[in-house]
Design a protein around this motif. Structure first.
Motif, PDB file in Angstrom:
ATOM      1  N   THR A 120       0.854  -1.191   0.000  1.00  0.00           N
ATOM      2  CA  THR A 120       0.000   0.000   0.000  1.00  0.00           C
ATOM      3  C   THR A 120       0.885   1.235   0.000  1.00  0.00           C
ATOM      4  N   VAL A 121       0.719   2.063  -1.022  1.00  0.00           N
ATOM      5  CA  VAL A 121       1.427   3.345  -1.081  1.00  0.00           C
ATOM      6  C   VAL A 121       0.467   4.417  -0.573  1.00  0.00           C
ATOM      7  N   LYS A 122       0.853   5.097   0.488  1.00  0.00           N
ATOM      8  CA  LYS A 122      -0.015   6.063   1.144  1.00  0.00           C
ATOM      9  C   LYS A 122      -0.311   7.267   0.252  1.00  0.00           C
ATOM     10  N   ALA A 123      -1.396   7.958   0.568  1.00  0.00           N
ATOM     11  CA  ALA A 123      -1.753   9.184  -0.138  1.00  0.00           C
ATOM     12  C   ALA A 123      -0.605  10.184  -0.067  1.00  0.00           C
ATOM     13  N   ARG A 124      -0.360  10.842  -1.196  1.00  0.00           N
ATOM     14  CA  ARG A 124       0.655  11.896  -1.351  1.00  0.00           C
ATOM     15  C   ARG A 124       2.091  11.394  -1.186  1.00  0.00           C
ATOM     16  N   GLU A 125       2.289  10.103  -1.131  1.00  0.00           N
ATOM     17  CA  GLU A 125       3.647   9.547  -1.018  1.00  0.00           C
ATOM     18  C   GLU A 125       4.354   9.638  -2.370  1.00  0.00           C
ATOM     19  N   PHE A 126       5.644   9.905  -2.344  1.00  0.00           N
ATOM     20  CA  PHE A 126       6.461   9.855  -3.553  1.00  0.00           C
ATOM     21  C   PHE A 126       7.451   8.717  -3.408  1.00  0.00           C
ATOM     22  N   VAL A 131      13.648   1.910  -7.993  1.00  0.00           N
ATOM     23  CA  VAL A 131      13.781   1.245  -6.699  1.00  0.00           C
ATOM     24  C   VAL A 131      12.734   0.138  -6.564  1.00  0.00           C
ATOM     25  N   LEU A 132      12.978  -0.738  -5.593  1.00  0.00           N
ATOM     26  CA  LEU A 132      11.987  -1.711  -5.146  1.00  0.00           C
ATOM     27  C   LEU A 132      11.378  -1.182  -3.859  1.00  0.00           C
ATOM     28  N   ALA A 133      10.050  -1.077  -3.824  1.00  0.00           N
ATOM     29  CA  ALA A 133       9.337  -0.659  -2.625  1.00  0.00           C
ATOM     30  C   ALA A 133       8.272  -1.684  -2.314  1.00  0.00           C
ATOM     31  N   LEU A 134       8.081  -1.972  -1.035  1.00  0.00           N
ATOM     32  CA  LEU A 134       7.046  -2.936  -0.670  1.00  0.00           C
ATOM     33  C   LEU A 134       6.635  -2.737   0.776  1.00  0.00           C
ATOM     34  N   GLY A 135       5.520  -3.376   1.116  1.00  0.00           N
ATOM     35  CA  GLY A 135       5.003  -3.310   2.476  1.00  0.00           C
ATOM     36  C   GLY A 135       3.760  -2.451   2.558  1.00  0.00           C
ATOM     37  N   SER A 136       3.211  -2.377   3.766  1.00  0.00           N
ATOM     38  CA  SER A 136       1.998  -1.606   4.008  1.00  0.00           C
ATOM     39  C   SER A 136       2.138  -0.854   5.337  1.00  0.00           C
ATOM     40  N   PRO A 137       2.539   0.410   5.289  1.00  0.00           N
ATOM     41  CA  PRO A 137       2.764   1.220   4.092  1.00  0.00           C
ATOM     42  C   PRO A 137       4.059   0.849   3.378  1.00  0.00           C
ATOM     43  N   ALA A 138       4.084   1.096   2.071  1.00  0.00           N
ATOM     44  CA  ALA A 138       5.254   0.732   1.269  1.00  0.00           C
ATOM     45  C   ALA A 138       6.460   1.580   1.642  1.00  0.00           C
ATOM     46  N   LYS A 139       7.609   0.921   1.718  1.00  0.00           N
ATOM     47  CA  LYS A 139       8.885   1.576   1.978  1.00  0.00           C
ATOM     48  C   LYS A 139       9.888   1.151   0.913  1.00  0.00           C
ATOM     49  N   VAL A 140      10.793   2.062   0.580  1.00  0.00           N
ATOM     50  CA  VAL A 140      11.855   1.721  -0.362  1.00  0.00           C
ATOM     51  C   VAL A 140      12.799   0.740   0.310  1.00  0.00           C
TER      52      VAL A 140
END
Length: 203
Positions: A120-126, A131-140
């Motif tokens: 899950t990529v949070k609202a307004r997240e860049f 890169v590889l991003a994953l998780g909830s919330p997603a992290k690089v």
């Protein structure tokens, strides 16, 4: 395909795109050439617009929607995995959004990036490029290797070909009731140029 106008706004679909008959397009949807839209995808542009650019794909059961005064964009070669949800976000060129992932309002995913499955990529997240991003919330997690970007691009090329295959040969039929002699099937093969990727690094 199933298309609806709302408030007089009609979807636009290139004749060189493929939209499955069970997919639904509503309102201010633009589908460019080379695009593949899979079964049961819902692209509902009754508030904000939706723009799927050249050679992108939106796979089975995806949902795309957005708030008023937004345009949800999937840029060229974007690859939206099965059952992903995009809401008012911007997916840059050659991005892969993994299966069952959710990208929320005003989020932006940089070029060539992979979002792992069930993220899950949070609202307004860049999320930056490459890169590889994953998780909830997603992290690089880390930068992508060149071979991983090449692996992603190869998968997207298969969907570009699939759009053309569907335009040329997909048809509704009644199933055979038993195996027929000489029945066509897909052969399993491994290309000598296949790029080996550790799936644990991607999903």
């Amino acid at each position: 395909m199933t298309c609806y106008a709302i408030d007089g706004v009609i979807p636009v679909v290139s004749p060189k795109a493929y939209v499955h008959p069970t997919a639904v397009l509503i309102g201010d949807v633009i589908i460019e050439e080379g695009v593949y839209i899979g079964p049961f995808a819902s692209l509902r542009a009754d508030f904000g617009g939706i723009h799927i650019k050249n050679n992108a794909n939106v796979q089975d059961s995806c949902v795309i929607h957005g708030f008023p005064n937004t345009v949800t964009i999937v840029e060229e070669y974007g690859h939206i995995g099965h059952a992903a949800i995009l809401h008012g976000c911007h997916i840059s060129k050659n991005v892969l959004v993994g299966m069952n992932s959710v990208i929320l309002d005003y989020a932006e995913i940089g070029e060539n990036t992979i979002i792992g499955a069930n993220s899950t990529v949070k609202a307004r997240e860049f999320i930056p490029a490459n890169v590889l991003a994953l998780g909830s919330p997603a992290k690089v997690i880390r930068p992508l290797e060149d071979k991983e970007i090449a692996w992603k691009s190869k998968g997207t090329e298969e969907y570009i070909c699939l759009a053309q295959r569907c335009l040329n040969t997909l048809q509704e039929v009644q199933p055979d009731t038993e195996l027929q002699a000489g029945r066509l099937s897909y052969k399993v093969f491994v290309s000598q140029h296949e790029i080996k990727i550790d799936p644990d690094k991607i999903t």
